[in-house]
Design an enzyme around this catalytic site. Structure first.
Site, short mmCIF file in Angstrom:
data_model
loop_
_atom_site.label_atom_id
_atom_site.label_comp_id
_atom_site.label_asym_id
_atom_site.label_seq_id
_atom_site.Cartn_x
_atom_site.Cartn_y
_atom_site.Cartn_z
N THR A 158 88.13 -11.84 48.21
CA THR A 158 88.40 -10.56 47.53
C THR A 158 87.17 -10.22 46.69
O THR A 158 86.25 -11.01 46.63
CB THR A 158 89.67 -10.74 46.64
OG1 THR A 158 90.81 -10.75 47.47
CG2 THR A 158 89.86 -9.67 45.60
N THR A 207 91.15 -13.89 42.21
CA THR A 207 91.13 -14.02 43.67
C THR A 207 91.89 -15.30 44.00
O THR A 207 92.14 -16.13 43.12
CB THR A 207 89.68 -14.08 44.20
OG1 THR A 207 89.71 -14.23 45.62
CG2 THR A 207 88.87 -15.21 43.60
N VAL A 209 95.27 -17.05 46.43
CA VAL A 209 96.51 -16.74 47.15
C VAL A 209 97.40 -15.86 46.26
O VAL A 209 97.86 -16.30 45.21
CB VAL A 209 97.24 -18.04 47.56
CG1 VAL A 209 98.57 -17.72 48.22
CG2 VAL A 209 96.36 -18.85 48.51
N1 ASP Z 1 94.36 -12.40 46.23
C1 ASP Z 1 94.22 -11.74 47.50
C2 ASP Z 1 95.58 -11.60 48.13
O1 ASP Z 1 96.34 -12.54 48.12
C3 ASP Z 1 93.34 -12.47 48.46
C4 ASP Z 1 92.09 -13.04 47.88
O2 ASP Z 1 91.86 -13.05 46.69
O3 ASP Z 1 91.28 -13.51 48.65
O4 ASP Z 1 95.85 -10.57 48.68
#
Ligand code: ASP
Length: 284
Positions: A158, A207, A209
């Protein structure tokens, strides 16, 4: 006058196989973007600066936001982005928007409206009304990744920026293509206060999960703790400790009102860059 500071992140590595070459390319891109963002901050507000940085990061196909976003399980890209202005204490965001070049700029348009967050078709209709034309954010690399992911484990990635300007104002902006290969309708943390939050005391972009970040209310908790008197370090450490019982996978960048900058991740691999008058550091 406050001493300004800015910190950006390029998320966790979202490719199935992360080569040293990709890592170096991302670090070089962040170095270039932090310098441009720093120069911009000298004459703009924290709010304008975080939006500026996210636009540059969205336009770089190396990162999982805007151009180069991850593809969802049905083969479609749906992006999410949000802005939190620490001065006006306003949050705005778009969730699962398709076919626009810069989701963060659509979120910006919402800042002056009464409705705070728009999702899916409503977000797209709003974007078109505001003059954002169709744009295909797929890249060859993401298409290859998607083909592989049909049978493999998915990783994340992200972009985000937190800035403190010369007037002492803080803002945070975050943009994502999601975790990749998700069920249609899944909502990312990036356009929630768990993933992106700021007030007069602290700004945080996350950023990782999204499900873990929402479970841990990560950004909102850190900001609240700093507001209530904890140091940034203590607030971040306590919040990360609370992720341990469920092995939460998260990374943050943060700045407090005194200009302290911090980065932390639960699992190594986030790429980020920070800059103030005295230092410039690129990590990952
Ligand atoms: N946090 C973002 C999501 O879960 C993904 C990421 O940060 O890579 O959509």
């Amino acid at each position: 006058m406050t001493t300004p500071a800015v910190i950006i992140h390029g998320g966790f590595f979202s490719e199935l196989t992360t080569s040293q070459e990709t890592k170096t390319a991302k670090q070089n891109a962040l170095r270039h973007i932090i310098r441009q963002t720093w120069a911009f901050l000298q004459t703009h507000s924290a709010l304008e600066t975080t939006i500026f940085a996210c636009t540059l990061l969205e336009d770089d196909p190396l990162f999982n936001a805007g151009t180069g976003s991850q593809i969802q399980s049905d083969g479609v890209i749906r992006m999410s982005a949000s802005i939190c202005d620490g001065e006006s204490q306003k949050f705005s965001g778009v969730i699962n928007i398709e076919n626009v070049k810069n989701p963060i700029l659509v979120a910006e348009k919402l800042l002056s409206r009464e409705d705070r967050i728009l999702a899916g078709e409503g977000a797209l209709n709003f974007a078109r009304e505001q003059g954002f034309g169709p744009f295909d954010t797929r890249t060859e690399l993401r298409i290859q990744d998607y083909e592989q992911k049909k049978s493999e484990l998915v990783k994340t990635g992200t972009v985000g920026c937190v800035a403190l300007d010369h007037q002492g104002r803080l803002a945070a902006s975050t943009s994502t293509g999601g975790k990749g290969f998700e069920i249609v309708g899944r909502v990312s943390d990036s356009a929630t206060v768990a993933g992106n939050y700021a007030n007069a005391f602290c700004g945080v972009s996350t950023t990782g999960v999204g499900e873990d970040i929402v479970n841990g209310a990560v950004a909102a908790k850190i900001v609240t703790r700093v507001t209530d008197g904890m140091s940034l370090q203590q607030a971040v450490d306590k919040t990360f400790k609370e992720l341990l019982p469920f092995d939460g996978f998260a990374g943050i960048i943060a700045i407090d009102h005194q200009g302290n900058m911090m980065q932390k991740d639960s699992h190594p691999n986030i790429v980020y860059a920070m800059k103030n008058a005295g230092t410039e550091e690129i990590f990952g």
